[in-house]
Design a protein around this motif. Structure first.
Motif, PDB file in Angstrom:
ATOM      1  N   LEU A 165       8.562  27.032  26.192  1.00 17.87           N
ATOM      2  CA  LEU A 165       9.060  26.308  25.807  1.00 17.87           C
ATOM      3  C   LEU A 165      10.398  25.782  26.515  1.00 17.87           C
ATOM      4  O   LEU A 165      10.254  24.186  26.508  1.00 17.87           O
ATOM      5  N   GLY A 166      10.807  25.814  27.424  1.00 12.24           N
ATOM      6  CA  GLY A 166      10.769  25.014  28.888  1.00 12.24           C
ATOM      7  C   GLY A 166      10.416  24.076  29.184  1.00 12.24           C
ATOM      8  O   GLY A 166      10.182  22.787  29.299  1.00 12.24           O
ATOM      9  N   LYS A 170       9.643  20.882  26.331  1.00 11.81           N
ATOM     10  CA  LYS A 170      10.515  20.364  25.553  1.00 11.81           C
ATOM     11  C   LYS A 170      11.035  20.052  26.666  1.00 11.81           C
ATOM     12  O   LYS A 170      12.279  18.849  25.840  1.00 11.81           O
ATOM     13  N   VAL A 171      11.290  20.525  27.610  1.00  8.62           N
ATOM     14  CA  VAL A 171      12.685  20.449  28.937  1.00  8.62           C
ATOM     15  C   VAL A 171      11.409  19.302  29.556  1.00  8.62           C
ATOM     16  O   VAL A 171      12.449  18.293  29.613  1.00  8.62           O
ATOM     17  N   ARG A 204       8.842  33.309  32.714  1.00  7.02           N
ATOM     18  CA  ARG A 204       9.714  32.411  31.932  1.00  7.02           C
ATOM     19  C   ARG A 204      10.632  31.448  32.528  1.00  7.02           C
ATOM     20  O   ARG A 204      10.914  30.458  32.507  1.00  7.02           O
TER      21      ARG A 204
END
Lengths: 248, 225, 229
Positions: free
Chosen positions: A106-107, A110-111, A155
């Protein structure tokens, strides 16, 4: 430690929830490659202190600098800062609706807007390192506490943070799972990661720390190398704290 | 004009008439709620039986009542019953029949849910204290069931009041019908009265339903463990 | 039972075939307006629930008042006010406009409550851990909080969809030729009560049963297959 680059500088930090100060005038420097362990009685403000470092808690006064830049300014872009300051929580806080691999990706996706293929490869390497590659497509609910916490560490790691914050990451674990998580952290320390660790595991603190910071009543009471702190604490409060532990 | 419209409410006994209309609605809901509680308790207990035929029949009843708009049910009873049994049911009676059927279904399901949600060990720990079966029900099971049931039943009551507004469509003279009559009667003297009268009806419903639903919320909060 | 059997025998199938298309048209109208209203309800629901979740000043208070007003008054009265009341101060709305606005006004609060309960069920730590990997507030909502809230909210949301379609049955009061209107018309004009009512019930079953069954399936899937159970 002297002469080494200062990564995180905390000056005169003051934190208040409105019913008395939680942190009083705390100042501390964290150097690159250093492992700092925060200990102290429960409610002494160590977790709050950690959470102030990545902006999860607002501070009333004082200043925090990362790489020399002030990050406690109202204009701070926390989403950028937090990529450099990773954090692992006591209750893992994996996203239950995503598989392990998607939790980790996710990081980066998306980031950091990384290529999916490239990020996935990195994620798999990290999972391999913590021995969880076969759990890649599992959901958090299917993992044990220790496994969840190792995924949570991955993560945080995949963002390639400059510094890692660990907030009592073994406190919610069954005793037999504590070891597998601590081993991962020990290895990270050996590789030269910069880490700030809040923990109740005193033996681990002694093994992993470059420096112990003893907090009590929202103040830094003592700061010393682990051998020094555990064998010859300077202050009365630290002595009393260590005494209570030995009776447990 | 707008400052004139509201005066129609205070002309003659208009406001009292509106309240009278509201009372018809409330009365029908109260009767239906009362009957629904009685029949719903029965239905709920029947629904906990393991008999497959009973299960199937109650399920069909429940699903049919729930899936049909209440207005359709009203039409079925009001128009349908008149024709088939030669009974000339009044709108009020049709409404009570329909809302009781509907309320019984909803209430029955709530009662069933509350009954099966009491864990078995509650009965056992009651027995372990040496209580007799009658005492177990009196002091352990019934109070717990009521706590779960009461807020939901109160909610059902507000839904009942709101739904009872439909009876104007089968010719019952209730608050909306009275409102129409008042507006009609003042058509020439107060042409914009519709805004005020219907606005007033809106708030009358609110004043009836709101305190009751607040009560349900408060009970739910108080009793949630 | 005999009474019913006799009536089934006597049903005028010719009449039913002749007027069946009226029901189809009415069902389409109901479906179209219902779905439009439900869509707006969802939008209103999302706005209100987020206003509460983020403690947005003013908007949050407005949402609270709106939810209470909407949930404690009947749609029928809301429609009377919109259709007959508002034109007196120059706000003229079409029948369809009234129907959709009324349904959305009613449905918005129900959707808001369903979503609020979902948002509240998401653990507080989720927000922090999502922030900690550098997601911005919008991304946190989009990727972490909302999907989890939605999963909890699906059963009440489905129930609301069914509830709102049922509520469309009062649309005839704003002069829309919906199913109730057609049925009442046929009863009034031809006294074919049995046929008119039977087709009415069948129409609503056709409209609502598939949604109800689908809702049941979705709910079961979420409960048993959710997130790796």
């Amino acid at each position: 430690m002297e002469g080494q680059e200062k990564l995180l500088e905390i000056h005169h930090l003051h934190k208040d929830y409105g019913n008395g100060a939680v942190l009083k005038d705390v100042s501390l420097d964290i150097h690159k490659g250093e492992v700092l362990v925060l200990i102290g009685p429960s409610g002494c403000g160590k977790s709050t202190f950690l959470r102030c470092m990545n902006g999860l808690e607002q501070i009333q006064s004082g200043e925090i600098r990362l790489d020399g830049e002030v990050i406690t300014d109202p204009k701070t872009k926390w989403s950028e800062v937090r990529q450099k300051i990773g954090m692992v929580f006591q209750s893992y806080e994996l996203f239950p609706h995503m598989t392990v691999i998607n939790n980790i990706l996710l990081g980066p996706l998306k980031v950091q807007k990384k290529e999916k293929k490239e990020a996935e490869k990195e994620a798999e390497q990290l999972l391999e390192r913590v021995g969880l590659l076969d759990k890649k497509d599992a959901y958090p609910r299917q993992l044990s506490g220790g496994q969840k916490q190792r995924v949570a560490i991955v993560r945080a790691l995949i963002m390639k943070p400059e510094i890692l914050l660990f907030d009592e990451v073994t406190a919610a674990l069954d005793p037999e799972m504590v070891r597998e998580v601590l081993d991962v952290m020990l290895e990270l320390a050996k590789e030269g990661s910069t880490m700030v660790i809040v923990t109740h595991e005193m033996q681990f603190a002694r093994a992993v720390a470059d420096r112990i910071v003893f907090l009590d009543g929202g103040e830094v009471v003592e700061m010393a190398a682990p051998e020094q702190f555990f064998t010859q604490p300077e202050t009365e409060r630290a002595k009393r704290f260590l005494d209570t532990l030995s009776f447990e | 004009m707008q400052d004139l419209g509201i005066r129609v409410l205070f002309m003659g006994n208009n406001f009292i008439r509106l309240l009278g209309g509201l009372w018809i609605t409330v009365k029908i809901s109260l009767i239906s709620v009362g009957l629904s509680i009685v029949f719903g308790l029965l239905l709920g207990m029947i629904m906990t039986l393991k008999n497959p035929i009973v299960k199937c029949l109650t399920k069909i009843y429940l699903e049919f009542i729930r899936i049909m708009p209440q207005l359709v049910l009203l039409f079925l009873v009001y128009f349908g019953a008149t024709k088939s049994f030669g009974l000339q049911l009044s709108g009020e009676v049709s409404a009570v029949i329909v809302f009781t059927m509907w309320g019984t279904a909803e209430m029955g399901d709530l009662v069933r849910g509350a009954l099966i949600s009491i864990p078995k060990h509650q009965y056992e720990s009651g027995a372990a204290l040496g209580l007799e079966s009658r005492q177990i029900y009196r002091y352990i099971i019934v109070p717990q069931t009521l706590r779960r049931l009461l807020p939901l039943a109160i909610n059902l009551a507000t839904r009942m009041v709101k739904t009872t507004s439909l009876i104007v469509l089968i010719g019952v003279v209730e608050v909306l019908k009275v409102a129409q009559q008042i507006i009609e009667a003042n058509r020439y003297t107060v042409p914009d009265s519709a805004l005020w009268i219907y606005g007033c009806v809106f708030f009358l419903y609110f004043i009836v339903c709101w305190p009751v639903s607040r009560l349900a919320v408060r009970m739910e909060k108080k009793w949630e463990n | 039972m005999g009474v019913f059997y006799g009536r089934i025998e006597k049903l005028d199938t010719g009449f039913m075939a002749e007027y069946f298309p009226l029901y189809v048209e009415a069902a389409k109208l109901t479906f179209r307006l219902g779905m439009t209203g439900i869509l707006f309800s969802l939008v209103i629901g999302v706005v209100c629930s987020l206003a509460g979740y983020y403690h947005v000043p003013v908007l949050r208070q407005i949402a609270v008042v709106y939810v209470e007003l909407s949930r404690n008054t009947p749609l029928l009265v809301q429609l009377f006010f919109l259709y007959f009341g508002l034109p007196k101060i120059g706000v003229m709305l079409s029948s369809e406009g009234c129907a959709v606005i009324g349904l959305s006004f009613l449905g918005g609060s129900y959707m808001a409550e369903a979503l609020r309960s979902g948002l509240e069920a998401v653990e507080k730590g989720q927000m922090e851990s999502a922030l900690a990997i550098g997601l911005n507030r919008f991304q946190v909502m989009r990727y972490v909080i909302f999907p989890q809230a939605l999963a909890t909210s699906v059963p009440p949301l489905c129930a609301n969809v069914i509830f709102l379609i049922k509520e469309t049955s009062v649309f005839s009061v704003v002069a829309l030729a919906d199913l109730m209107y057609v049925a009442k018309d046929l009863i009034g004009l031809y006294y074919q009560t049995d046929e008119a009512l039977l087709m009415l019930v069948i129409s609503y079953l056709v409209l609502l049963l598939p949604i109800s069954v689908a809702a049941g399936l979705i709910e079961r899937r979420l409960r048993y297959a959710g997130f790796g159970d």
